[in-house]
Motif scaffolding. Sequence first.
Motif, PDB file in Angstrom:
ATOM      1  N   PHE A   1      -3.129 -26.849  35.583  1.00 15.83           N
ATOM      2  CA  PHE A   1      -1.717 -26.266  36.032  1.00 15.83           C
ATOM      3  C   PHE A   1      -1.810 -25.732  37.443  1.00 15.83           C
ATOM      4  O   PHE A   1      -2.756 -24.707  37.502  1.00 15.83           O
ATOM      5  CB  PHE A   1      -0.944 -25.723  34.902  1.00 15.83           C
ATOM      6  CG  PHE A   1      -0.293 -26.701  34.119  1.00 15.83           C
ATOM      7  CD1 PHE A   1       1.018 -26.919  34.044  1.00 15.83           C
ATOM      8  CD2 PHE A   1      -1.029 -27.558  33.215  1.00 15.83           C
ATOM      9  CE1 PHE A   1       1.709 -27.916  33.518  1.00 15.83           C
ATOM     10  CE2 PHE A   1      -0.180 -28.217  32.448  1.00 15.83           C
ATOM     11  CZ  PHE A   1       1.137 -28.469  32.520  1.00 15.83           C
ATOM     12  N   LYS A   2      -0.750 -25.852  37.913  1.00 20.54           N
ATOM     13  CA  LYS A   2      -0.876 -25.230  39.455  1.00 20.54           C
ATOM     14  C   LYS A   2      -0.219 -23.846  39.306  1.00 20.54           C
ATOM     15  O   LYS A   2      -0.417 -22.979  40.441  1.00 20.54           O
ATOM     16  CB  LYS A   2       0.060 -26.139  40.311  1.00 20.54           C
ATOM     17  CG  LYS A   2       1.465 -26.267  39.912  1.00 20.54           C
ATOM     18  CD  LYS A   2       1.989 -27.431  40.620  1.00 20.54           C
ATOM     19  CE  LYS A   2       3.457 -27.682  40.060  1.00 20.54           C
ATOM     20  NZ  LYS A   2       3.330 -28.422  38.628  1.00 20.54           N
ATOM     21  N   LYS A   3       0.402 -23.386  38.265  1.00 17.80           N
ATOM     22  CA  LYS A   3       1.137 -22.007  38.674  1.00 17.80           C
ATOM     23  C   LYS A   3       1.532 -21.233  37.293  1.00 17.80           C
ATOM     24  O   LYS A   3       1.250 -21.944  36.207  1.00 17.80           O
ATOM     25  CB  LYS A   3       2.303 -22.450  39.184  1.00 17.80           C
ATOM     26  CG  LYS A   3       3.328 -23.501  38.701  1.00 17.80           C
ATOM     27  CD  LYS A   3       3.860 -24.470  39.509  1.00 17.80           C
ATOM     28  CE  LYS A   3       4.418 -25.744  38.757  1.00 17.80           C
ATOM     29  NZ  LYS A   3       4.856 -26.791  39.751  1.00 17.80           N
TER      30      LYS A   3
ATOM     31  N   THR B   1      -1.393 -25.100  27.838  1.00 17.32           N
ATOM     32  CA  THR B   1      -1.933 -23.632  27.226  1.00 17.32           C
ATOM     33  C   THR B   1      -2.314 -23.162  28.426  1.00 17.32           C
ATOM     34  O   THR B   1      -3.240 -23.579  29.077  1.00 17.32           O
ATOM     35  CB  THR B   1      -2.909 -23.928  25.910  1.00 17.32           C
ATOM     36  OG1 THR B   1      -2.392 -24.597  24.988  1.00 17.32           O
ATOM     37  CG2 THR B   1      -3.209 -22.286  25.645  1.00 17.32           C
ATOM     38  N   PHE B   2      -1.715 -21.700  28.515  1.00 19.68           N
ATOM     39  CA  PHE B   2      -2.780 -21.029  29.609  1.00 19.68           C
ATOM     40  C   PHE B   2      -3.531 -20.086  29.047  1.00 19.68           C
ATOM     41  O   PHE B   2      -3.531 -19.468  27.746  1.00 19.68           O
ATOM     42  CB  PHE B   2      -1.575 -20.312  30.382  1.00 19.68           C
ATOM     43  CG  PHE B   2      -1.033 -21.028  31.248  1.00 19.68           C
ATOM     44  CD1 PHE B   2      -1.373 -20.919  32.776  1.00 19.68           C
ATOM     45  CD2 PHE B   2      -0.153 -21.815  31.180  1.00 19.68           C
ATOM     46  CE1 PHE B   2      -0.874 -21.614  33.668  1.00 19.68           C
ATOM     47  CE2 PHE B   2       0.582 -22.498  31.989  1.00 19.68           C
ATOM     48  CZ  PHE B   2       0.326 -22.596  33.450  1.00 19.68           C
TER      49      PHE B   2
ATOM     50  N   ILE C   1      -9.966 -10.584  38.286  1.00 15.22           N
ATOM     51  CA  ILE C   1      -9.280 -11.948  37.859  1.00 15.22           C
ATOM     52  C   ILE C   1      -8.472 -12.696  38.844  1.00 15.22           C
ATOM     53  O   ILE C   1      -7.958 -12.341  39.666  1.00 15.22           O
ATOM     54  CB  ILE C   1      -8.313 -11.150  36.915  1.00 15.22           C
ATOM     55  CG1 ILE C   1      -8.486 -10.385  35.754  1.00 15.22           C
ATOM     56  CG2 ILE C   1      -7.292 -12.534  36.379  1.00 15.22           C
ATOM     57  CD1 ILE C   1      -7.538  -9.906  34.923  1.00 15.22           C
ATOM     58  N   LEU C   2      -8.747 -14.000  38.855  1.00 16.42           N
ATOM     59  CA  LEU C   2      -8.404 -14.827  40.028  1.00 16.42           C
ATOM     60  C   LEU C   2      -7.196 -15.671  39.471  1.00 16.42           C
ATOM     61  O   LEU C   2      -7.269 -16.037  38.269  1.00 16.42           O
ATOM     62  CB  LEU C   2      -9.689 -15.864  40.163  1.00 16.42           C
ATOM     63  CG  LEU C   2      -9.313 -16.944  41.208  1.00 16.42           C
ATOM     64  CD1 LEU C   2      -8.938 -16.402  42.691  1.00 16.42           C
ATOM     65  CD2 LEU C   2     -10.534 -17.925  41.338  1.00 16.42           C
ATOM     66  N   SER C   3      -6.456 -15.765  40.276  1.00 15.87           N
ATOM     67  CA  SER C   3      -5.175 -16.533  40.011  1.00 15.87           C
ATOM     68  C   SER C   3      -4.319 -17.035  41.467  1.00 15.87           C
ATOM     69  O   SER C   3      -4.946 -16.858  42.497  1.00 15.87           O
ATOM     70  CB  SER C   3      -4.139 -15.934  39.006  1.00 15.87           C
ATOM     71  OG  SER C   3      -3.093 -16.896  38.590  1.00 15.87           O
ATOM     72  N   ASP C   4      -3.413 -17.974  41.023  1.00 13.28           N
ATOM     73  CA  ASP C   4      -2.648 -18.080  42.421  1.00 13.28           C
ATOM     74  C   ASP C   4      -2.022 -17.320  42.964  1.00 13.28           C
ATOM     75  O   ASP C   4      -1.699 -16.112  42.751  1.00 13.28           O
ATOM     76  CB  ASP C   4      -1.614 -19.414  41.953  1.00 13.28           C
ATOM     77  CG  ASP C   4      -2.164 -20.510  41.205  1.00 13.28           C
ATOM     78  OD1 ASP C   4      -3.708 -20.837  41.484  1.00 13.28           O
ATOM     79  OD2 ASP C   4      -1.722 -21.453  40.497  1.00 13.28           O
TER      80      ASP C   4
ATOM     81  N   TYR D   1      -6.348 -19.776  33.825  1.00  7.79           N
ATOM     82  CA  TYR D   1      -6.596 -21.267  33.686  1.00  7.79           C
ATOM     83  C   TYR D   1      -5.648 -21.962  32.653  1.00  7.79           C
ATOM     84  O   TYR D   1      -5.430 -21.478  31.750  1.00  7.79           O
ATOM     85  CB  TYR D   1      -7.858 -21.539  33.080  1.00  7.79           C
ATOM     86  CG  TYR D   1      -8.547 -23.058  32.870  1.00  7.79           C
ATOM     87  CD1 TYR D   1      -8.362 -23.718  34.050  1.00  7.79           C
ATOM     88  CD2 TYR D   1      -9.171 -23.208  31.735  1.00  7.79           C
ATOM     89  CE1 TYR D   1      -8.779 -25.368  33.878  1.00  7.79           C
ATOM     90  CE2 TYR D   1      -9.616 -24.415  31.562  1.00  7.79           C
ATOM     91  CZ  TYR D   1      -9.371 -25.375  32.689  1.00  7.79           C
ATOM     92  OH  TYR D   1      -9.998 -26.749  32.584  1.00  7.79           O
ATOM     93  N   GLY D   2      -4.606 -22.984  33.446  1.00 14.94           N
ATOM     94  CA  GLY D   2      -3.709 -23.653  32.540  1.00 14.94           C
ATOM     95  C   GLY D   2      -4.312 -25.180  32.474  1.00 14.94           C
ATOM     96  O   GLY D   2      -4.633 -25.628  33.388  1.00 14.94           O
TER      97      GLY D   2
END
Length: 539
Positions: free
Chosen positions: A3-5, A289-290, A384-387, A437-438
Amino acid sequence: MKFKKLLATGATVTLSALALAACGSKDAGSDSQTLNWTDSAEIPTMDLSKATDATSFNQLNNVMEGLYRLGKDNKIEPGIAKSTKVSDDGLTYTFKLRKDAKWSNGDPVTAKDFVYSWQRTVDPKTGSQYVSLFDGIKNASEIADGKKPVSELGVKATDDHTLVVTLDKKIPYFKLLMGFPLFFPQNQKVVEQYGSKYGTASKYMVYDGPFKQTGWTGSNLNWKLQKNNNYWDKKSVKLNTINYQVNKSPNTSYNLYQSNKLDASPLSNEQAKQLKGKKGYLERVGASTFMLAFNTEKPDFANADVRRGISMAINRKEFANNVLGGGTVPADTITSKGLVKVGNKDYTAGVAGNKFAQFNKAEAKKYLDKGLKELGKDSLEFTILSDDTDNAKKSTEFLQSQIQTAFGNKVKVKTQNVPFKTRLSRQASGDFEVSIYGWGADFADPISFLDLFTSDNAQNLAKWKNEDYNKLIAASKTEADTNKRFKDLQDAETILLNEDGLSPLYYQVTPWVVNEKVKGIVYNSAGANYNFKDTYIAK
């Protein structure tokens, strides 16, 4: 799929009574059958052999078509195949293809296009991260491992309009797979013509679906889907144009919706609270699920007790209700709830081992202290890495606060928010410590989640490994007894949760507001989510 977001996370906006009354009254594009749509991330690729994410697959689902299409409620509908015959042993599928199917450049769509596409995807040279979905098709695993040539894949074109697929074993969800973009055809002439440019921009593609894509350069934030006049069922396609624009903030997209420039917008938590029950408001429940992915190749996160401690420091109820909102549900399993039933109970009811998804500061400290002692350390620091969307930033900030508050000076957490495409690349290369991570199910079966975390799966971003888990997943793929098969999957998921190989955070529910004049959108929680083939703007 990746998932992107984090669509539903809460950016705050104050809405006036006038704004509330205006929702659902838009008429953007009603005269020209133009839909104005939003996405919160740029497209990573249009090469279906290399796609891994929701953004790419939703695009591909509307500009390409396979043997079947997925209609409402994940029901199979006719695509390029006009008939299907299955052998008595369930191992051979013979598809008769329609003769009027064409690519957007006028070339006929033939059985050879499917053979080429599938062989290209399983070829190790292509580097597909999704090749595991071909498991069960004859010789697919051996080809992916480089042990057999692609010519031995169990897919043959006996003539231009007959495709024969041979399986090593029965695949209970085989027809659902055929409606997923990974199994769509590719035009060999076009792929070879564009080489490394194929799928990197609209002009380096050819399309066989209801629409064709125009104006995407590979990195821009605006593009169009236009009606494909070479599509075999073009008479059923009512929209002429879908205008896409990327908006990484729910505030931005909602403002555009308010000014008639968008026909739909995802909503922040605060927006959802104020708009719930108003015209045009809806909640999209995703089979997704995220979770937190811990990179177990990093020494600190190879330690299960460190992972368990961090997981138990997170108040998922507060995260879901106060930050995410929109009906989001705290998660205690990797497989999303509601995906499938075992008897008359939800599959997830038979999964144990969800202790470490429960918020408990005291227990969190015990497990972290134990893990640090095993590591010979007295403190921990990680990122923590994310968009880079507004929503994702608020999520990483919440997790940072939760973890640091629980552990005080023992743990320092940094956050890093990057463009979606960059985040995917870094996860794939292992360039992260912890990442949000989704995953959304590609079809309605728990294996769509659980196969990811076998040791050799390219989507196992955490690089978590457990041989008992591997054996149970392998057994589930060949088990003929449905109840025994689900028991194997439940036991495997229990192992994953007990070791906290990944920490489930929440099941995605995304609040949206959609122009009430937009009709016929098909949304499925599993697989490619959006199918706009039958969508139209009511007068």
